[in-house]
Each structure stands twice: as structure tokens, then as C-alpha cells.
Design an enzyme around this catalytic site. Structure first.
Site, short mmCIF file in Angstrom:
data_model
loop_
_atom_site.label_atom_id
_atom_site.label_comp_id
_atom_site.label_asym_id
_atom_site.label_seq_id
_atom_site.Cartn_x
_atom_site.Cartn_y
_atom_site.Cartn_z
N ARG A 67 -40.91 26.94 24.39
CA ARG A 67 -41.87 26.14 23.62
C ARG A 67 -43.27 26.59 24.01
O ARG A 67 -43.75 26.24 25.08
CB ARG A 67 -41.64 24.67 23.97
CG ARG A 67 -42.28 23.68 23.04
CD ARG A 67 -42.23 22.28 23.64
NE ARG A 67 -43.27 22.12 24.65
CZ ARG A 67 -43.20 21.29 25.69
NH1 ARG A 67 -42.14 20.54 25.88
NH2 ARG A 67 -44.20 21.22 26.55
N HIS B 93 -45.33 19.61 23.76
CA HIS B 93 -44.15 18.92 23.23
C HIS B 93 -44.46 18.40 21.83
O HIS B 93 -43.75 18.68 20.87
CB HIS B 93 -43.76 17.77 24.16
CG HIS B 93 -42.81 16.80 23.55
ND1 HIS B 93 -41.54 17.14 23.16
CD2 HIS B 93 -42.97 15.48 23.23
CE1 HIS B 93 -40.94 16.07 22.64
NE2 HIS B 93 -41.79 15.07 22.66
N TYR C 194 -48.71 20.11 33.28
CA TYR C 194 -47.43 20.13 33.97
C TYR C 194 -46.74 21.49 33.98
O TYR C 194 -45.68 21.65 34.57
CB TYR C 194 -46.48 19.07 33.38
CG TYR C 194 -46.27 19.15 31.87
CD1 TYR C 194 -45.42 20.09 31.32
CD2 TYR C 194 -46.91 18.25 31.01
CE1 TYR C 194 -45.21 20.16 29.95
CE2 TYR C 194 -46.70 18.32 29.64
CZ TYR C 194 -45.85 19.27 29.12
OH TYR C 194 -45.65 19.32 27.76
#
Lengths: 370, 331
Positions: free
Chosen positions: A261, A265, A274
Site C-alpha cells: 500500500r 490506509h 507509523y
């Protein structure tokens, strides 16, 4: 991370290297014309463009939310183009590339994320269901649907195979594991297509699964295969075979498309908080589009005019996406009662009447009530 | 007209609906070879085969979810959950999917499925197996919840549920399975969302559903012998709720008692009481009273279980108290 069992990369099916070299795989021979490869290239470029426009539209306040597919184009286009018209897909919320392959208009996707519709396409017409929002839930629906297909005898060469899309995060859910088991014991005609994009929001794969995802299938009693999810040709070949096996009565297959990805998100999170940027940089070298470009260019399978035409088409599409999005009409307040029940319902009729009276009580209300 | 049990009425209806519509199929734990934990599906596997009667693994979320998928294909699955307690394991699929797919998918796909499941209590099944949590589902837009109390209603309402295009939670009751009643020979299809005045009366309205509808009828019969005229309302449908029938009855009698097999606080009776005060406030001669289970996890020991459950006696007591509050001399 490299010492984690979940991140070992054995038996990764790959037909097109990141450098654009085509290598046949003995188990997944792919007979494909240059024209078909050019078609896949065009698909990849155009869905990336729709996606980029949607992210920008969300930033401009035109969409409430968008789940970007950036980096996962090959997994979606490869598997999506493996589907036949009779097949049925049960997607998750990031599967805009599959929607593209199934002929769903971008206006209908944008309408959902803009919040002006609940999705306007007919799943039967497109062989593509509406987006599931709750993680993993659609795997069970797809399994039940596939059991129904099996019951109706709609299998065989001209029959229906069912495919369901989900991410690595969904493999932690009970629903998904129950779907694996139900599909296995019923030998249902289904393909479980997991796009392992390495991150469930901020949770990395090594904290989600100790075993590689594709290996879980063995425990349920059906084959699992890990494919290079950034390789559109490998995704096409592997999914095509899995769908054929499903149609021919050989039951389910788990396809783990190993991908990444590249974006957030959804537009509501910031992955730099993160996720190490070095990891993202590493995956940029495995980009799903550039390797197809390299393959086409190096083998003289496409000329400059072709690439320019695709770029121009992307420009035109991008402009259309922006215009169409802003032109989507807002729904009327009374629409909230439209799609609660398929059949008439006394509570709703009463509420609708009361709400209509309330709306009509405002001065100059004609424009509001519908 | 024949006199059969509630269980037989359900079985006969499943059978006749399966004959009527090839798309009706059954899924659930122990419904095939074992013929159902409460034998509702007895003989059906033998008659219709595995293609129509599917035994499932012990995974309620799984088979309810799979049934939703089958319904999305256009089949009409009738799922049996062994008891309503086990619906808790499937609650995400019921509430977030069965109830919402029609709306969240823009009206493109309806979910014509039925979840049959008994509530209960009084069977010494303990705290985790004796709950009456139909309230959870009655609360949810997108679901319909039916709760028949007699064999005739069980047949007519199950037929309606199977033919309805929306997901229906069909509440049975362990205490009703062996009860008998007249069932018409012709196929009656109930109208969903209608309560019934099952006994006319003038002194007080007594409201119940499922097992409690049967208990309230017995209470009314007994009180008639004492000269008290009780009007009995059987809710029959918890969603949609037929407020009109309830309110009209209370307007005639001027007072009401609600008997429910669930817990008092936030229970079904709370909604009924609120509906009565909204619709018949000026007609009320006394506060609306509720008789419900003791607010404890259901005990396993028989005397304790009996003590926790509402009974004909506790209902009768509250009726006397209500009539005395009205100040009406009756009998």
C-alpha cells in the site's frame, strides 16, 4: 522484519520482473498478445489516475473519504481481467481497479465516497457487488453465494466462479476463517483473493500473522499460492487458473497477492507516523506500472505514440472525474427512508409522513421536499 | 382445521414452502441428520436432500453470513439458530449485514432470509442459554421481528416471513413447541406488522407476545371467572410494532399491564409503555405496569429459575393492583 516468518518470500509466482523481463512459469503458462499487454498497461495507468484524482478531490473537500489503491493496481487489474462476464466479485472498499474491470462507472464510486448515493450499480449486471465496509464480512457472503451457485448447478466451463477480495488485515477476522472452512468443506467455486499490502492501517504483517498468509489454505484443505501482486501478468495467470479450478469443481483457492500500500490506509490517516519511509522507497522500485512500460518499450511492443495516447486519455479522464464529481447532485432529506426495507413497512411510512410534514412546515419548502 | 402442535405447524409450513418454492432452503446446526435440536426439521433432509437441507459447522457467524450471500443470489434461506442466545455469535452478520445490505448497497440487493430461533427460559438451561434478547433485533431498522404465540400464528407468520423480501428474525419459544391449537387447512399468510386483540375485554388491557401471549390468555380466562373483563393484545410483530392496535385497546379500557419474558429495564415493555403514554395519555386511569423477569442472569436451579420468571400469578397480582389504583370496583 526480514527475519519474520511471515515475510519469507518462497514460491513467489512472478512472470514479469521489476525490470520488465518476461519469464514464463511452468505452472502458470501465459499466452498473451502484445495488444492485451497494452490493454493492461492502459488499465493500470487509468485506474491510477482515477485514484489520484479521488485523493485530490477528498483533499479539496469534495469527497468525505477515499481509500487509495496506489501500489495495488496490478493485483486488481490482473485478477479483475481474469474474470469472465458470468463471474461474480465480492470486493472490499479499496478495489477500484476491479470495479474498473467490471465496467463500474467512476461516478458511482465517487457518489458513494461523496456520500450522495449508496452505490448505484446493479451487481448482477456487472458481476461486481457493492463495497463491503466491515473487514472480512464479504468473504462469507461470497462463500454463501458460491454455495448457491453450486446448488443451482451453474458451474462448469460456462458457469460462474466467485471471487472475493480482502486484505491481510481481514485474515485475522473470524469471518474470513469461517469462510475458508465453509468453502473448503463444501468445495465451493470460489477464489479468495487476498491483497497483502503489508499493513492493516498501522499494524504490520508480522503482528498479524506468524505464518505466511497463503500457507493458511493448507490447514483448511485447499491450495494457497503467493503471487507477485505488483506483477499484472502473474496476477492474471494465477487468478485465471484459480477461477478455472473453481468452475471445474476443484473448489477454492487462496491467492495471496504480495503487494504494498503505497499511500495511506485512507485519506483519514498519515502513514508517515507509523511506517518507515525506507520501506516505501524500496517498494517504489517494484512499481506495477513501470515494469509493464519497460517490457513494452524494450521489446518494441508499443511505440511512443501509444504511450502518449494513454497519457492523453488519462489527462482527459482526470478532467472528467473532477467535473463529474462536482456535478453529482445532493440527495433529498426524505431519501433517508428509501432503502431501509425492500417491502413496505409501517414504521417507515409513518416516519416518512411525519418528516415530510416537518419539512413542509418551513417557508418556501417546495424546493426541499421531494 | 386440524389440532396440531406449534412444532408441527412450523415443520408443516417449512415443508409446504419448500414444495412451493425451489429457492427455499434450510441451513443450521444439527438440522439434517439429527433433525433439529427441537425436531422442527424432522424428516426434511430425507424428503428434500442435502441440496435443500444443509447441516453446518458450529459457526453461527459463518452460516448466517453464508446464508446472507445465498439470499443475495436470490435464494430464500431459512436459517435455524439453535437458540436465540447463539445469535450473539452471529450478531455482526445480522445487524451489520443482513439488516443493512439493502440500504448500503443502494437498494440493489435485498436479503430475503429468515432466521428462526427459539427464545425461552424455564427449561433449566442456565444463564447463557435462557435469555430473551429479541429486543436487540427489534431495535434495528432493516430487520423485521415476528413472535407467534399459537400454532396457527406460527404457520401463517412463518409463511409470511419466508415470502417477505426483507430479513426476518422469527422468534419461537421453547415453552411453546409442545402447545397445541387449531390450524386452518388452507394456507394463511399473515400480514407482517399487525398485533391482534385475541380476547376482547373492558376493564384492562393485558399485552404480551410469544410465550407471554399464551400466559396472558390463561390469566384473562381465570380473571373472567372473577368477573374481571381483560382485553388481551398479542403483539405478534415486534418490528414493525403495531402501536395503533395497542393504543386503541387502551383507549377502550383505560389501563394496561404488559407481560414480557425479558428483563424490565429497557425491555420491550418499556417501548410499549412509552407508546401507550404517547397515544393514549388522556385515557389512562392508572400508570402502565410491566411484569418482567427478575433482573438477574437466569438461575439453573429449578426453584430459582421459576422465581426469576414472570408467571400467571405475578401478572394477576399486578392486574389487581392496577385495577385498585384505578379505583374501579370490579367483580
Amino acid at each position: 522484519m526480514s527475519d519474520s516468518t511471515a515475510h519469507e518470500e518462497p514460491e513467489l509466482i512472478q512472470l514479469l520482473t521489476p525490470e520488465g523481463e518476461f519469464v514464463q512459469h511452468p505452472d502458470y503458462p501465459l499466452d498473451i498478445t502484445p495488444e492485451e499487454v497494452r490493454g493492461l498497461y492502459r488499465d493500470l495507468v487509468l485506474v491510477r489516475r482515477v485514484d489520484a484524482e479521488a485523493v485530490a478531490l477528498q483533499r479539496q473537500g469534495e469527497l468525505g473519504l477515499w481509500a487509495s489503491l496506489l501500489g495495488q493496481e496490478a493485483a486488481q487489474i490482473g485478477s479483475g481481467r481474469a474474470l469472465r462476464p458470468n463471474d461474480m466479485a465480492f470486493p472490499s472498499y479499496r478495489d477500484h481497479g476491479v470495479a474498473w474491470c467490471r465496467g463500474v462507472d467512476h461516478k458511482q464510486l465517487l457518489g458513494m465516497f461523496r456520500g450522495v448515493t449508496n452505490g448505484g450499480w446493479d451487481p448482477a449486471e456487472h458481476g461486481f457487488h457493492l463495497y463491503a465496509i466491515v473487514i472480512g464480512s464479504q468473504t462469507l457472503h461470497a462463500t454463501g453465494y458460491a454455495m448457491g451457485v453450486q446448488r443451482d448447478g451453474a458451474v462448469g466451463e460456462d458457469g460462474t466462479a466467485v471471487i472475493t477480495y480482502f486484505g491481510d488485515g481481514a485474515t485475522s477476522q473470524g469471518d474470513t476463517n469461517e469462510a475458508f472452512n465453509f468453502a473448503a468443506v463444501n468445495n465451493a467455486p470460489i477464489v479468495f483473493f487476498c491483497q497483502n499490502n503489508q499493513w492493516a492501517i498501522s499494524e504490520p504483517l508480522e503482528r498479524q500473522s506468524r505464518a505466511p498468509i497463503y500457507r493458511r489454505a493448507a490447514g483448511f484443505g485447499f491450495p494457497g499460492v503467493r503471487v507477485d501482486g505488483n506483477d499484472v501478468l502473474a496476477c492474471l495467470a494465477v487468478t485465471r487458473k484459480a477461477l478455472r479450478n473453481a468452475r471445474e469443481g476443484q473448489g477454492p483457492t487462496l491467492v495471496e497477492a504480495f503487494t504494498y500500500r503505497m499511500g495511506a490506509h485512507t485519506t483519514s490517516d498519515d502513514p508517515s507516523r507509523y511506517r518507515p519511509s525506507a520501506e516505501t522507497e524500496e517498494w517504489k522500485l517494484k512499481d506495477p506500472i513501470s515494469r509493464v512500460w519497460s517490457y513494452l518499450a524494450a521489446n518494441d511492443l508499443a511505440d511512443d505514440a501509444f504511450f502518449a495516447a494513454v497519457d492523453a486519455e488519462a489527462e482527459e479522464l482526470g478532467e472528467r472525474v473532477r467535473r463529474d464529481c462536482r456535478a453529482l447532485p445532493d440527495p433529498a432529506p426524505l431519501d433517508i427512508f428509501n432503502e431501509v426495507y425492500a417491502e413496505p413497512h409501517t414504521h417507515l411510512e409513518r416516519q416518512r409522513a411525519e418528516f415530510a410534514d416537518y419539512l413542509a412546515s418551513f417557508e418556501g419548502a417546495e424546493g426541499v421536499v421531494r | 382445521m386440524s389440532v396440531i402442535t406449534y412444532r408441527q405447524a412450523l415443520r408443516d409450513t417449512l415443508r409446504s414452502e419448500m414444495h412451493r418454492d425451489e429457492n427455499v432452503l434450510l441451513l443450521g446446526e444439527e438440522i439434517g441428520v439429527f433433525e433439529g435440536s427441537y425436531k422442527i426439521t424432522e424428516g426434511l433432509l430425507k424428503e428434500f436432500g442435502e441440496r435443500r437441507v444443509r447441516d453446518t459447522p458450529i459457526a453461527e457467524e459463518g452460516f448466517v453470513g453464508a446464508a446472507i450471500g445465498a439470499a443475495m443470489l436470490g435464494l430464500r434461506p431459512v436459517v435455524e439458530l439453535m437458540t436465540i442466545n447463539f445469535s450473539l455469535i452471529a450478531i455482526d452478520q445480522i445487524i451489520n449485514h443482513a439488516a443493512k445490505i439493502y440500504g448500503m448497497f443502494g437498494g440493489q440487493t435485498s436479503v430475503p432470509m429468515v432466521i428462526r430461533t427459539p427464545g425461552g427460559g424455564g427449561q433449566q438451561l442456565g444463564a447463557t442459554h435462557s435469555q430473551n434478547i429479541e429486543l436487540f433485533y427489534s431495535f434495528i431498522p432493516g430487520l423485521k421481528v415476528l413472535a407467534p404465540s399459537t400454532p396457527a400464528e406460527a404457520a401463517a407468520m412463518l409463511r409470511a416471513a419466508i415470502r417477505d423480501d426483507d430479513p426476518v428474525l422469527f422468534l419461537e419459544n421453547l415453552g411453546l413447541y409442545n402447545t397445541k391449537g387449531e390450524v386452518p387447512d388452507e394456507e394463511v399468510v399473515a400480514e407482517i406488522g399487525r398485533a391482534a386483540v385475541t380476547r376482547e375485554g373492558t376493564d384492562i388491557t393485558l399485552i404480551g407476545y410469544s410465550r407471554m401471549a399464551a400466559v396472558t390468555t390463561r390469566v384473562a380466562e381465570r380473571l373472567a371467572e372473577q368477573g374481571i373483563s381483560v382485553e388481551v393484545v398479542d403483539l405478534r410483530s415486534l418490528r414493525p410494532l403495531d402501536r395503533e392496535t395497542i393504543v386503541e385497546s387502551v383507549k377502550r379500557t383505560g389501563c394496561a399491564v404488559i407481560a414480557e419474558d425479558d428483563w424490565l429495564t429497557y425491555g420491550i415493555g418499556a417501548e410499549i409503555a412509552a407508546s401507550i403514554q404517547e397515544g393514549a395519555f388522556d385515557y389512562l386511569d392508572a400508570p402502565v405496569r410491566r411484569v418482567a423477569m427478575a433482573e438477574v442472569p437466569m438461575p439453573y436451579a429449578k426453584p430459582l429459575e421459576t422465581a426469576a420468571m414472570p408467571s400467571a400469578e405475578s401478572i394477576t397480582t399486578v392486574i389487581h393492583e392496577t385495577l385498585s389504583a384505578v379505583g374501579r370496583r370490579v367483580g
